[in-house]
Design a protein around this motif. Structure first.
Motif, PDB file in Angstrom:
ATOM      1  N   ILE C  69      -0.491 -24.902  -3.575  1.00  0.00           N
ATOM      2  CA  ILE C  69       0.912 -25.240  -3.323  1.00  0.00           C
ATOM      3  C   ILE C  69       1.795 -24.886  -4.523  1.00  0.00           C
ATOM      4  N   LEU C  71       1.704 -25.892  -7.684  1.00  0.00           N
ATOM      5  CA  LEU C  71       2.155 -26.989  -8.529  1.00  0.00           C
ATOM      6  C   LEU C  71       1.109 -27.390  -9.561  1.00  0.00           C
ATOM      7  N   LEU C 108       2.346 -31.204   1.447  1.00  0.00           N
ATOM      8  CA  LEU C 108       1.406 -31.992   0.670  1.00  0.00           C
ATOM      9  C   LEU C 108       1.443 -33.466   1.080  1.00  0.00           C
ATOM     10  N   PRO C 110       0.177 -36.633  -0.826  1.00  0.00           N
ATOM     11  CA  PRO C 110      -0.366 -36.864  -2.175  1.00  0.00           C
ATOM     12  C   PRO C 110      -1.359 -38.021  -2.234  1.00  0.00           C
ATOM     13  N   GLN C 111      -1.914 -38.157  -3.424  1.00  0.00           N
ATOM     14  CA  GLN C 111      -2.999 -39.059  -3.695  1.00  0.00           C
ATOM     15  C   GLN C 111      -2.568 -40.516  -3.788  1.00  0.00           C
ATOM     16  N   ASN C 115       3.227 -44.248  -6.234  1.00  0.00           N
ATOM     17  CA  ASN C 115       4.131 -43.616  -7.187  1.00  0.00           C
ATOM     18  C   ASN C 115       4.702 -42.306  -6.680  1.00  0.00           C
ATOM     19  N   SER C 116       4.480 -42.020  -5.412  1.00  0.00           N
ATOM     20  CA  SER C 116       4.878 -40.704  -4.927  1.00  0.00           C
ATOM     21  C   SER C 116       6.228 -40.681  -4.224  1.00  0.00           C
ATOM     22  N   LEU C 117       6.891 -41.816  -4.192  1.00  0.00           N
ATOM     23  CA  LEU C 117       8.245 -41.838  -3.647  1.00  0.00           C
ATOM     24  C   LEU C 117       9.195 -42.268  -4.757  1.00  0.00           C
ATOM     25  N   ASN C 118      10.361 -41.653  -4.779  1.00  0.00           N
ATOM     26  CA  ASN C 118      11.365 -41.974  -5.794  1.00  0.00           C
ATOM     27  C   ASN C 118      11.822 -43.422  -5.631  1.00  0.00           C
ATOM     28  N   LEU C 178       5.124 -40.531   3.540  1.00  0.00           N
ATOM     29  CA  LEU C 178       4.794 -39.245   2.927  1.00  0.00           C
ATOM     30  C   LEU C 178       4.233 -38.274   3.962  1.00  0.00           C
ATOM     31  N   ILE C 181       7.119 -36.838   5.823  1.00  0.00           N
ATOM     32  CA  ILE C 181       7.728 -35.739   5.065  1.00  0.00           C
ATOM     33  C   ILE C 181       6.886 -34.466   5.229  1.00  0.00           C
TER      34      ILE C 181
END
Lengths: 314, 306, 567
Positions: C69, C71, C108, C110-111, C115-118, C178, C181
């Motif tokens: 991806i 990143l 993606l 994520p794991q 902590n993956s959302l603002n 997530l 998204i």
């Protein structure tokens, strides 16, 4: 929520009272009786009788505790006593000097904020290479410069060498350019450093990768996701920055010969004018406490995480 | 709830390094798991750091053995040599009394550096003691000490040191005490937060769990692990103290003339900014270089210990 | 979109792969120079297929996912190889160009949903954002579409959720957001990087079900990166086994599970607890099962623990009437999801905190009102091993000092004798003596956990409390530590109180079990009874959620593979 505000205000008042007490202990309750030292100076040519009158007027003979109670009562009602040196009410002196200092400090704060944001933005635009590492090292240079020296150097360079800003009888606003710059440079450094560090830290957080994975560009991520998260913690040092700002004003007014709280402070120290100094100390502690209180109350409004927590508690 | 607790805020506001001022609270909440740091500042040789050590070595030598660096007298002026621009003879020029400026800077090092050192020692010892007591005993003792620290922090450092100077009078020693006093609160705060975070660690709990008594655990685990960042902070405070002392010297509250203290040198040179630029420029540049170097070394210590 | 049938036959004409990776090499720069994390790997993913990338830490599975991806972390570099996404090689693309395909062609999950959302943006904005970035919708249309997406991923009250902030949602809900998204633009490939490792097991099942369902619906291919072989076995069509940046084996999941070719895969399969649901070893229990009731070394009765939240608030009841007994020489497991009260229970049993009410008796010592001396006596009987061997060892001490320390807390032991005890304990936990002069950072996770066990054993205790003691370890290391614990129990007659969220591990090592939920014990009994015939609804749900059920036939096989202890 209401309970939170009440307890916060209560805490602030407690800190303020304690700050008053400390300044009182340092300045007025000690044996080195300022009134005596000063007025016994033969230069004043005062008779013993006159000195006794003055002592009575300042309540200098009373024992410490009643004097303390008396002074605190006066402070609460806005009566800060009399300046020994100028012979006028301290409150009148403050009123005369506050506006110019507030203007100077306010302008300097704005300039510092602009400077800090410029540093943070420039160092986060990629493709700058050497220039970027130079910009990133600016804040640590700025914090290492003595404020008074910076002021003198600015006068030397801009007024004497290049004759860009007149030193003698400058226009009202023209005369503020160099003082504002003198204060702004050292203040911008901490702001920029905090911003830079926060941006670095936020960029490593997983939600930034998620935003990138959505297809967002680097600039989009910086403005939409990093900016607010990196800026919020800067607020928590607002009170501390205020202290720095005030110190900067004291020094800068001395260097540039400007009137204001700064030059008042300098004179108060030179003439051991404790009443003036104590008033300034207490007022700046009050300002510090008020700023921190405002930040504490404002923070939950800006940071949704705290808002809900408070809601749950109250 | 914990985020709002004022006592948990960790601001070392006297530090010239603003990174120490910041409240750790918001970040700590989010950063529950440390992300793999993808930093790439790992230059094998750090010319900046070597330069910083070099500057500090010279400054220290100036303080210890000024006679090795110059043959002029720092106090007695040379007749007919007033206000000479930098030249081969006087390589930073001379002042209004014909004294060699470079010589005065060399002899001034001892005043500026020992003053700063004394100030930091005061802050370090008093602050560390308070911080360790507050952090390790906790409860109401912690509460009271930290409230007092909050109050001390609420008074801007410069005003606090001026108040102490009014109390004690002018002079080098008194200025150092005043500057040292202002740093007690920030040392106490840093040490307390370190002690508290070490105390919360699992290895401390494990030490208690294997029968360790309070003082044994404090001595074996809490102190050694807390003091690491205190050392870096101490170095940083030296730089800050040099700046604060030079400010007091400039305002005329420190060493009396003709002491060649750096702040005082700048103050004396001020009257000649139109004609003798070197008198203000040179001492300022020396002070900036020394402070920059101290901060650079402190940063290196902090990184090495992390 | 056509959905490729699972279990395609070799030789049929394959549709062009969504993803075709060949010769992929990734390296990282750090203080010690350049380190290659992935060594020229090749694989592909067909449309609609689920390919699992499995491996232990350091296998390069996450680096591979990040490279696809675009990143990789700042110090990571794609050295060589091609990444063909829908026939286009994106390996050399600049970030600007990659922005166009990220989110729309490849996305993606994520794991770490936590902590993956603002934290300072609403859920709705964060979902709508992907539509806005790619110019698919804007303003009110994007917001409405975001709510639809939230509904699609099974969030209740989607309109309300859209206005909420991440901290107001649970971990499972955040992961659903997530996923919303990730599917918003119907990409060809979703990279799910350990999508459920931070979640509780019942939530994990729901999330994996959701990904499965959405994949079937849209025909999106999924590259599932995971360390959990059970998850990979249940959910993937094909399996790629990575070790230290090299592919050990790849092929159809069923084939590999039935007939692993490489020695590494064989070991991995043997060590995975979730694939080895089998009867527990009997020896350690044999004596205990005939023991009398009086031989209960831990008795917990009516334990209640309240935590005040400050102020006059009612506080939180973390434990509510918890009672259980543990027989000497056996292993009792406390299982439950996060917040169930298992950690609180063991902290109370270890006398690290005082109970609000209730009784705790450890080997005859009543901890309800312990005098100081009782507490110190207790320390010699009961020791704790923590989950994270990085945090539980003082980084400044040498291993020798760490293991020796408990000896210094009681009656003086001569120096020579201490050194002797330390050395023999280190040997007991299977470590070489040369670790003694090292510090924790020089050891691997598994070695550190052995040191932590050694420190716990040095006082010769009767009870070890193991707080998720193997949860942070890779599966092969985990198997070794479990084997070590087993041996120690037999040799030293230890009693274990074993806390874990991993039911497969619990089943493997314990004799009796208590299932905790919301601070209450909902079920307890012998392990076989609870696992085979769960009585409570919650225990049944928990046990059903254990991954690795798809191939029950493997259970028997792996017994034979798992011969002896691997050290």
């Amino acid at each position: 929520m209401a309970r939170y505000i009440v307890s916060r205000v209560g805490q602030a008042l407690l800190v303020l009272w304690a700050a008053f007490t400390i300044s009182f202990v340092l300045l007025q309750a000690m044996p080195g009786d300022a009134v005596l030292i000063k007025f016994q100076n033969p230069e004043y040519g005062l008779s013993a009788e006159q000195i006794a009158d003055i002592r009575a007027a300042y309540d200098a003979d009373g024992s410490v505790l009643p004097q303390y109670v008396h002074t605190i009562g006066n402070f609460v009602t806005g009566d800060f006593g009399y300046s020994l040196q100028a012979g006028v009410a301290v409150s009148a002196q403050l009123a005369a000097n506050l506006p110019s200092t507030i203007r100077l400090a306010g302008l300097a704060f704005a300039a510092a904020a602009v400077l800090a944001v410029i540093i943070a933005v420039l160092s986060n635009l990629s493709g700058f290479g050497r220039l970027r590492s130079f910009i990133q090292s600016l804040p640590s240079l700025f914090v290492s410069i003595p404020t008074f020296w910076l002021g003198i150097m600015l006068i030397q360079i801009f007024s004497f060498r290049f004759r860009l800003v007149p030193v003698i009888n400058p226009g009202e606003w023209e005369g503020l350019i160099l003082p504002v710059l003198t204060i702004a440079v050292p203040i911008s450094a901490p702001m920029a450093q905090i911003l830079l560090r926060n941006i670095d830290e936020v960029l490593t957080r997983p939600f930034v990768s998620v935003a990138r994975a959505k297809g967002a560009s680097h600039a989009f991520v910086l403005w939409q996701h990093v900016a607010k998260n990196a800026f919020l913690p800067v607020l928590t040092v607002a009170g501390v920055l205020f202290g720095e700002l005030l110190a900067g004003a004291v020094i800068t007014e001395t260097v540039f010969g400007l009137n204001g709280i700064g030059s008042l402070t300098e004179q108060a120290v030179n003439f051991q004018d404790v009443a003036v100094l104590q008033a300034i100390v207490v007022i700046s502690a009050a300002a510090f406490v008020a700023i921190n209180l405002a930040v504490d109350l404002l923070y939950p409004v800006l940071d949704p995480r705290l808002k809900t927590k408070l809601g749950a508690v109250s | 709830m914990t985020i709002l607790e004022a006592g948990e805020r960790h601001r070392n506001i006297d530090s010239p390094n603003p990174l120490d001022w910041i409240s750790a609270a918001p970040a700590a909440e989010v950063a529950t798991r440390a992300p793999a740091k993808a930093r790439s500042y790992t230059l094998p040789i750090q010319p900046g750091l070597i330069f910083a050590y070099f500057i500090l070595a010279i400054a220290l030598l100036w303080a210890v053995a000024p006679g090795l660096f110059t043959s002029y007298d720092p106090v007695q002026g040379l007749p007919g040599q007033q206000l000479k621009a930098p030249s081969a003879l006087h390589f930073l020029g001379t002042d209004a009394l014909g004294r060699d400026l470079y010589t005065r800077l060399v002899y001034g090092a001892v005043h500026s550096l020992t003053g700063a050192l004394a100030a930091v020692v005061i802050g370090l010892f008093a602050g560390t003691a308070l911080g360790v007591i507050a952090g390790s005993i906790g409860g109401w003792v912690d509460e009271i000490i930290m409230r007092v620290v909050d109050v001390l922090l609420s008074i801007p450092a410069l005003l606090l040191s001026l108040s102490i100077i009014i109390l004690l009078g002018f002079g080098t020693v008194n200025a150092a005490i005043a500057v040292g006093f202002t740093s007690i609160a920030s040392f106490a705060r840093l040490v307390r937060s370190e002690v508290v975070s070490v105390r919360r660690s699992e290895y401390v709990e494990a030490a208690f769990g294997s029968g360790g008594t309070f003082f044994k655990v404090l001595w074996r685990h809490v102190l050694p692990n807390s003091l690491t960042s205190v050392i870096a902070f101490t170095a940083l405070q030296v730089g800050s103290a040099i700046l604060q002392l030079s400010t007091l010297g400039f305002l005329g509250y420190g060493a009396p003339p003709p002491t060649p203290e750096w702040g005082l040198l700048i103050a004396e040179g001020r009257n000649y900014i139109a004609t003798a630029w070197w008198l203000t420029a040179a001492p300022g540049i020396v002070a900036v270089l020394v402070v920059l170097s101290v901060n650079r070394v402190s940063q290196a210590i902090g990184k090495a210990q992390r | 979109m056509t959905i490729s049938p699972v279990g395609r036959l070799e030789g049929t004409v394959l549709p062009a792969p969504v993803l075709d990776v060949s010769g992929l090499t990734i390296s990282y720069r750090d203080q010690n120079g350049t380190r290659t994390a992935v060594h020229g790997i090749d694989f592909s993913v067909a449309p609609g297929e689920v390919v699992a990338l499995v491996g232990e830490s350091g296998s390069g599975k996450s680096s591979t996912a990040q490279a696809i991806i675009g990143l990789l972390p700042e110090n990571g570099r794609l050295e060589s190889g091609s990444i063909r996404l829908n026939q286009q090689d994106i390996a050399g693309w600049p970030q600007k160009r990659l922005d166009g395909i990220r989110g729309s062609v490849v996305s993606l999950v994520p794991q770490d949903p936590g902590n993956s959302l603002n934290p300072v943006k609403t859920i709705g904005r964060q979902v709508a954002e992907i539509l806005i970035i790619h110019g698919k919708a804007s303003g009110a249309v994007a917001d409405a579409r975001a709510i639809e997406l939230l509904e699609r991923v099974g969030l209740n009250q989607p309109a309300l959720r859209a206005k909420q902030y991440p901290h107001e949602l649970s971990g499972g809900m955040k992961q659903r957001v997530l996923i919303a998204i990730a599917i918003a633009l119907k990409p060809s490939l979703i990279i799910a990087d350990e999508p459920t490792s931070a979640l509780d097991v019942t939530v994990q099942k729901h999330i994996l079900d959701l990904i499965d369902e959405l994949r079937r619906e849209t025909g999106t291919a999924v590259l599932l990166v995971t360390h959990d072989l059970g998850v990979a076995a249940d959910r993937s069509d094909r399996l790629i086994v990575l070790k230290q940046g090299k592919i050990q084996e790849q092929g159809r999941t069923a084939d590999i599970l039935a007939n692993p070719q490489s020695a590494y895969t064989q070991r991995l399969l043997a060590d995975a607890p979730s694939l080895n649901i089998r009867q527990r070893r009997v020896a350690a229990v044999a004596t205990a099962s005939q023991g009398e009731a009086s031989d209960d070394i831990i008795i917990v009765e009516g334990l209640v623990q309240d935590f005040s939240l400050g102020g006059k608030d009612k506080g939180l009841r973390a434990l509510d009437d918890v009672s259980f007994r543990v027989r000497r020489g056996t292993t009792h497991a406390l299982v439950g999801e996060s917040g169930s009260g298992k950690t609180t229970t063991i902290r109370t049993v270890a006398a690290l905190q005082k109970p609000t009410s209730g009784k705790v008796i450890v080997d005859g010592l009543d901890l309800s009102a312990p005098p100081r001396e009782t507490l110190r006596l207790l320390r010699k009987k009961i020791q704790l091993v923590y989950q994270n061997p990085f945090g539980s060892l003082d980084p400044r001490q040498t291993i020798a000092a760490i293991v020796e320390e408990p000896l210094l807390n009681f009656e003086p032991v001569p120096r020579a004798k201490r050194a002797e005890i330390v050395a023999s304990t280190i040997e007991k936990v299977g470590l070489p003596l040369d670790v003694l002069q090292r510090r924790p950072h020089a050891l691997s996770g598994g070695q550190r956990q052995r040191v932590a066990i050694a420190r716990a054993l040095v006082l010769d205790p009767q009870i070890l409390i193991l707080d998720e003691a193997v949860s942070a370890l890779d599966v092969t290391v985990q198997a070794q530590i479990l084997a070590l614990l087993d041996t120690l129990q037999r040799d030293l007659g230890l009693t274990y109180l074993f806390v874990s969220h991993d039911l497969a591990v619990v089943r493997q090592i314990s004799d009796t079990v208590s299932v905790l939920n919301g601070g209450k014990i909902v079920e307890s009994g012998a392990v076989e009874d609870v696992f085979e015939r769960p009585q409570s609804h919650y225990a049944r749900e928990l046990i059903d959620a254990i991954p690795g059920k798809k191939y029950p036939s493997l259970a028997g096989q792996s017994l034979s593979t798992h011969s002896g202890n691997i050290r």
